[in-house]
Design a protein around this motif. Structure first.
Motif, mmCIF file in Angstrom:
data_model
loop_
_atom_site.group_PDB
_atom_site.id
_atom_site.type_symbol
_atom_site.label_atom_id
_atom_site.label_comp_id
_atom_site.label_asym_id
_atom_site.label_seq_id
_atom_site.Cartn_x
_atom_site.Cartn_y
_atom_site.Cartn_z
ATOM 1 N N LEU A 72 29.947 41.919 33.314
ATOM 2 C CA LEU A 72 31.297 41.452 33.027
ATOM 3 C C LEU A 72 32.266 41.917 34.111
ATOM 4 N N SER A 73 32.085 43.136 34.603
ATOM 5 C CA SER A 73 32.973 43.676 35.624
ATOM 6 C C SER A 73 32.955 42.801 36.883
ATOM 7 N N GLU A 74 31.802 42.305 37.257
ATOM 8 C CA GLU A 74 31.695 41.432 38.431
ATOM 9 C C GLU A 74 32.475 40.141 38.211
ATOM 10 N N HIS A 75 32.351 39.581 37.012
ATOM 11 C CA HIS A 75 33.064 38.338 36.705
ATOM 12 C C HIS A 75 34.572 38.563 36.699
ATOM 13 N N LEU A 76 35.005 39.665 36.114
ATOM 14 C CA LEU A 76 36.439 39.951 36.078
ATOM 15 C C LEU A 76 36.995 40.119 37.486
ATOM 16 N N GLY A 77 36.219 40.748 38.349
ATOM 17 C CA GLY A 77 36.662 40.918 39.728
ATOM 18 C C GLY A 77 36.929 39.588 40.402
ATOM 19 N N LYS A 78 36.069 38.607 40.149
ATOM 20 C CA LYS A 78 36.249 37.284 40.742
ATOM 21 C C LYS A 78 37.481 36.591 40.169
ATOM 22 N N LEU A 79 37.695 36.719 38.854
ATOM 23 C CA LEU A 79 38.839 36.071 38.222
ATOM 24 C C LEU A 79 40.162 36.698 38.664
ATOM 25 N N VAL A 80 40.160 38.015 38.838
ATOM 26 C CA VAL A 80 41.368 38.696 39.319
ATOM 27 C C VAL A 80 41.647 38.298 40.773
ATOM 28 N N ALA A 81 40.614 38.319 41.603
ATOM 29 C CA ALA A 81 40.774 37.961 43.013
ATOM 30 C C ALA A 81 41.216 36.511 43.169
ATOM 31 N N ARG A 140 44.594 40.350 31.467
ATOM 32 C CA ARG A 140 45.237 39.272 30.724
ATOM 33 C C ARG A 140 45.321 38.058 31.635
ATOM 34 N N LEU A 141 45.602 36.891 31.046
ATOM 35 C CA LEU A 141 45.795 35.713 31.886
ATOM 36 C C LEU A 141 46.969 35.956 32.818
ATOM 37 N N ALA A 142 46.862 35.466 34.037
ATOM 38 C CA ALA A 142 47.879 35.756 35.044
ATOM 39 C C ALA A 142 49.250 35.230 34.654
ATOM 40 N N ASP A 143 49.293 34.041 34.059
ATOM 41 C CA ASP A 143 50.577 33.471 33.670
ATOM 42 C C ASP A 143 50.354 32.252 32.781
ATOM 43 N N ALA A 144 51.468 31.635 32.370
ATOM 44 C CA ALA A 144 51.393 30.473 31.480
ATOM 45 C C ALA A 144 50.721 29.287 32.159
ATOM 46 N N ARG A 145 50.819 29.215 33.471
ATOM 47 C CA ARG A 145 50.191 28.109 34.198
ATOM 48 C C ARG A 145 48.679 28.132 34.017
ATOM 49 N N VAL A 146 48.082 29.319 34.102
ATOM 50 C CA VAL A 146 46.634 29.448 33.916
ATOM 51 C C VAL A 146 46.261 29.076 32.489
ATOM 52 N N ALA A 147 47.054 29.543 31.522
ATOM 53 C CA ALA A 147 46.785 29.214 30.121
ATOM 54 C C ALA A 147 46.817 27.714 29.896
ATOM 55 N N GLN A 148 47.763 27.037 30.519
ATOM 56 C CA GLN A 148 47.871 25.590 30.368
ATOM 57 C C GLN A 148 46.627 24.887 30.892
ATOM 58 N N VAL A 149 46.136 25.325 32.046
ATOM 59 C CA VAL A 149 44.939 24.718 32.627
ATOM 60 C C VAL A 149 43.733 24.901 31.704
ATOM 61 N N VAL A 150 43.555 26.129 31.193
ATOM 62 C CA VAL A 150 42.402 26.420 30.336
ATOM 63 C C VAL A 150 42.476 25.615 29.038
ATOM 64 N N GLU A 151 43.650 25.575 28.413
ATOM 65 C CA GLU A 151 43.794 24.849 27.143
ATOM 66 C C GLU A 151 43.582 23.352 27.342
ATOM 67 N N GLU A 152 44.119 22.802 28.410
ATOM 68 C CA GLU A 152 43.985 21.364 28.611
ATOM 69 C C GLU A 152 42.565 20.974 29.035
ATOM 70 N N LEU A 153 41.895 21.849 29.756
ATOM 71 C CA LEU A 153 40.484 21.580 30.053
ATOM 72 C C LEU A 153 39.658 21.615 28.768
ATOM 73 N N SER A 154 40.001 22.545 27.869
ATOM 74 C CA SER A 154 39.287 22.632 26.593
ATOM 75 C C SER A 154 39.443 21.347 25.789
ATOM 76 N N ALA A 155 40.612 20.724 25.916
ATOM 77 C CA ALA A 155 40.865 19.487 25.168
ATOM 78 C C ALA A 155 39.995 18.339 25.665
ATOM 79 N N GLN A 156 39.492 18.435 26.884
ATOM 80 C CA GLN A 156 38.661 17.376 27.439
ATOM 81 C C GLN A 156 37.188 17.529 27.079
ATOM 82 N N VAL A 157 36.822 18.689 26.563
ATOM 83 C CA VAL A 157 35.412 18.984 26.306
ATOM 84 C C VAL A 157 34.875 18.215 25.111
ATOM 85 N N GLY A 158 35.704 18.082 24.087
ATOM 86 C CA GLY A 158 35.251 17.416 22.878
ATOM 87 C C GLY A 158 35.295 18.351 21.700
#
Length: 241
Positions: free
Chosen positions: A59-68, A84-102
């Protein structure tokens, strides 16, 4: 072609950046972390490791990539590492991508079924209300002409007055949009986000209109919340259950 050599088109920097960004999300463990952090809170690395079902070192390796990559922000308190998520912009991207999954996968047991139902009924999406609760509130505000959806989301003059009368302060100096539409991944319709959506969610939690339940993002409307939403927006209790 010149002298038997083939030429290649120059790389598109924007395409390169987009590919890198997509690659950060295109991993099941990292995607699980991003979804968990949509609750708007900071999680420790060990909490996220348990949630994702991987070893702490992995998990630490993955977090390092997401932070970087700018998707997560990191905080340290003593021996603990919080992200935590960097900002509301990131949250918007994640939520809207989730809406496309089904639709969500079929629940494997009663516990998963109950958790999924609670999330669909009402949850937080980073810092605003989502699920059926978010849609009901958005629809009520639109019906009462507090919110216009004619050309994107916009608060009307009546809407601004409503927030003031309800004692819900709006940060008009924020660089975030005052309101925006966020596509709800369970309802497949837009709910209220932006500064106004965040202020309403924060007030709902602080005033006891809603309480968090379970270990994910689900929230439940309390009896006090039902009374407040009925008086302020004309929402019937049956629509919130």
């Amino acid at each position: 072609m010149l002298g038997g050599m083939t030429s290649t088109a120059p790389r598109n920097p924007q395409a390169t950046q987009l590919a890198r960004f997509a690659g950060l999300i295109a991993d099941e463990t990292r995607a699980a972390c991003l979804l968990a952090l949509l609750d708007g809170r900071a999680w420790t690395a060990s909490e996220l490791a348990r949630h994702a079902g991987v070893a702490a070192s992995t998990l630490s390796e993955h977090l390092g990539k997401l932070v970087a990559g700018g998707l997560l922000a990191e905080e340290r308190q003593g021996r603990h590492r919080y992200v935590r998520l960097a900002d509301a912009r990131v949250a918007q991207v994640v939520e809207e991508l989730s809406a496309q999954v089904g639709a969500q996968p079929r629940a494997r047991n009663l516990r998963e079924s109950s958790a999924g139902s609670a999330m669909a009924r009402g949850r937080t999406c980073y810092d605003h209300l989502a699920g059926r609760l978010g849609i009901v509130v958005t629809d009520a505000m639109t019906t009462r002409l507090l919110l216009s959806q004619d050309a994107g989301f916009a608060l009307t003059d009546a809407g601004l007055a409503w927030f003031a009368a309800a004692g819900i302060g709006l940060d008009r100096k924020s660089r975030r949009p005052l309101v925006r539409a966020c596509l709800d991944w369970t309802e497949r319709r837009p709910h209220l986000a932006g500064v106004a959506g965040a202020a309403l969610c924060r007030h709902a939690l602080e005033a006891g209109w809603c309480v968090r339940i379970g270990t994910e993002r689900a929230v439940r409307v309390t009896a006090e919340g039902e009374r407040a939403l009925r008086e302020l927006l004309g929402i019937e209790s049956s629509a919130l259950r």
